[in-house]
Write a protein that holds these residues in place. Structure first.
Motif, mmCIF file in Angstrom:
data_model
loop_
_atom_site.group_PDB
_atom_site.id
_atom_site.type_symbol
_atom_site.label_atom_id
_atom_site.label_comp_id
_atom_site.label_asym_id
_atom_site.label_seq_id
_atom_site.Cartn_x
_atom_site.Cartn_y
_atom_site.Cartn_z
ATOM 1 N N ARG A 1 0.825 -1.211 0.000
ATOM 2 C CA ARG A 1 0.000 0.000 0.000
ATOM 3 C C ARG A 1 0.859 1.261 0.000
ATOM 4 N N LEU A 2 1.982 1.218 0.712
ATOM 5 C CA LEU A 2 2.873 2.374 0.688
ATOM 6 C C LEU A 2 3.453 2.553 -0.715
ATOM 7 N N ALA A 3 3.900 1.476 -1.340
ATOM 8 C CA ALA A 3 4.475 1.554 -2.692
ATOM 9 C C ALA A 3 3.453 2.099 -3.686
ATOM 10 N N GLU A 4 2.210 1.693 -3.554
ATOM 11 C CA GLU A 4 1.159 2.184 -4.451
ATOM 12 C C GLU A 4 0.960 3.691 -4.276
ATOM 13 N N ALA A 5 0.937 4.176 -3.036
ATOM 14 C CA ALA A 5 0.712 5.600 -2.773
ATOM 15 C C ALA A 5 1.923 6.445 -3.152
ATOM 16 N N VAL A 6 3.120 5.950 -2.822
ATOM 17 C CA VAL A 6 4.349 6.715 -3.022
ATOM 18 C C VAL A 6 4.847 6.614 -4.459
ATOM 19 N N GLY A 7 4.546 5.498 -5.116
ATOM 20 C CA GLY A 7 4.983 5.311 -6.493
ATOM 21 C C GLY A 7 6.232 4.468 -6.629
ATOM 22 N N ARG A 8 6.719 3.942 -5.513
ATOM 23 C CA ARG A 8 7.890 3.060 -5.537
ATOM 24 C C ARG A 8 7.979 2.348 -4.194
ATOM 25 N N PRO A 9 8.664 1.216 -4.153
ATOM 26 C CA PRO A 9 8.763 0.482 -2.892
ATOM 27 C C PRO A 9 9.769 1.111 -1.933
ATOM 28 N N LEU A 10 9.544 0.915 -0.660
ATOM 29 C CA LEU A 10 10.519 1.279 0.366
ATOM 30 C C LEU A 10 11.329 0.026 0.664
ATOM 31 N N ARG A 11 12.563 0.019 0.217
ATOM 32 C CA ARG A 11 13.456 -1.115 0.468
ATOM 33 C C ARG A 11 14.030 -0.951 1.871
ATOM 34 N N LEU A 12 13.881 -1.945 2.706
ATOM 35 C CA LEU A 12 14.303 -1.830 4.101
ATOM 36 C C LEU A 12 15.709 -2.367 4.303
ATOM 37 N N ALA A 13 16.563 -1.524 4.906
ATOM 38 C CA ALA A 13 17.945 -1.912 5.158
ATOM 39 C C ALA A 13 18.307 -1.830 6.632
ATOM 40 N N GLN A 14 17.557 -1.035 7.411
ATOM 41 C CA GLN A 14 17.904 -0.833 8.822
ATOM 42 C C GLN A 14 16.651 -0.409 9.577
ATOM 43 N N ALA A 15 16.552 -0.829 10.836
ATOM 44 C CA ALA A 15 15.468 -0.389 11.723
ATOM 45 C C ALA A 15 16.096 0.211 12.974
ATOM 46 N N ASN A 16 15.597 1.380 13.378
ATOM 47 C CA ASN A 16 16.122 2.084 14.544
ATOM 48 C C ASN A 16 15.022 2.303 15.572
ATOM 49 N N LEU A 17 15.419 2.405 16.835
ATOM 50 C CA LEU A 17 14.520 2.737 17.932
ATOM 51 C C LEU A 17 15.135 3.896 18.688
#
Length: 199
Positions: A34-50
């Motif tokens: 759904r994010l890729a559809e709205a933004v127009g491209r995928p979010l490729r995940l490389a890191q997660a931070n807290l």
């Protein structure tokens, strides 16, 4: 899930659907498709931070060189923050403009920022905890900051005495960053976004 573009082109607010009953709550706080559809491209995940912050702490305004930049998907998993998106793309029609969005552990909204935008926040509660999903890993040499209290930006932080890190307190103003050629170009950000669409 409702995804709406902010006043700064390329940035989006995500409002997930909450399913709650006497047992508690369930929500899909991130959906790749759904994010890729709205933004127009995928979010490729490389890191997660807290990130955990006390009330009144201001972090940012942080940004990265483009390419590769760092797209972010930010959500508050505990407490509340005022999350701020700043357009730092040299040549952008909204350069220097900002928008604040409340993120908290009640409505569970999130913010998506593409490469080239600046990000910061102010903790509204003690132990405010943000979770970031990032498109690239941390590269210290390519990471930069703009002073969050720069009067030319005029960000209305909801803190009487904002608490800053030494790095953020020493960061240049937007005008200084422009003069030093520190900002990513708007055209480079758009070109990178288009090329990453094809990956």
């Amino acid at each position: 899930m409702r995804i709406s573009e902010l006043s700064i082109a390329g940035a989006f607010e995500i409002a997930p659907q909450l399913h709650g009953d006497q047992r508690g709550l369930f929500t899909e706080w991130y959906r790749f498709d759904r994010l890729a559809e709205a933004v127009g491209r995928p979010l490729r995940l490389a890191q997660a931070n807290l990130s955990l912050s006390a009330r009144g702490v201001v972090r940012g305004i942080h940004f990265a060189d483009v390419p590769p930049g760092q797209a972010k998907y930010v959500s508050c998993v505990r407490g509340a923050v005022l999350d701020v998106v700043v357009d730092l793309r040299s040549g952008s029609p909204t350069l220097g403009c900002w928008q604040g969005i409340r993120l908290d552990d009640v409505e569970r909204h999130a913010v998506y920022l593409p490469e080239g935008l600046g990000h910061g926040f102010c903790a509204l509660t003690d132990d405010a905890t943000l979770a970031y999903l990032c498109s690239t890993t941390y590269r210290p040499a390519g990471e930069h900051a703009i002073h969050p209290l720069d009067p030319d930006l005029g960000i209305e932080w909801p803190a009487d005495a904002p608490v800053l890190s030494a790095r953020d307190a020493a960061a240049p103003s937007l005008a200084e960053a422009v003069a030093r050629g520190m900002l990513p170009s708007y055209d480079a950000c758009l070109a990178y976004s288009t090329s990453s669409n094809r990956r």
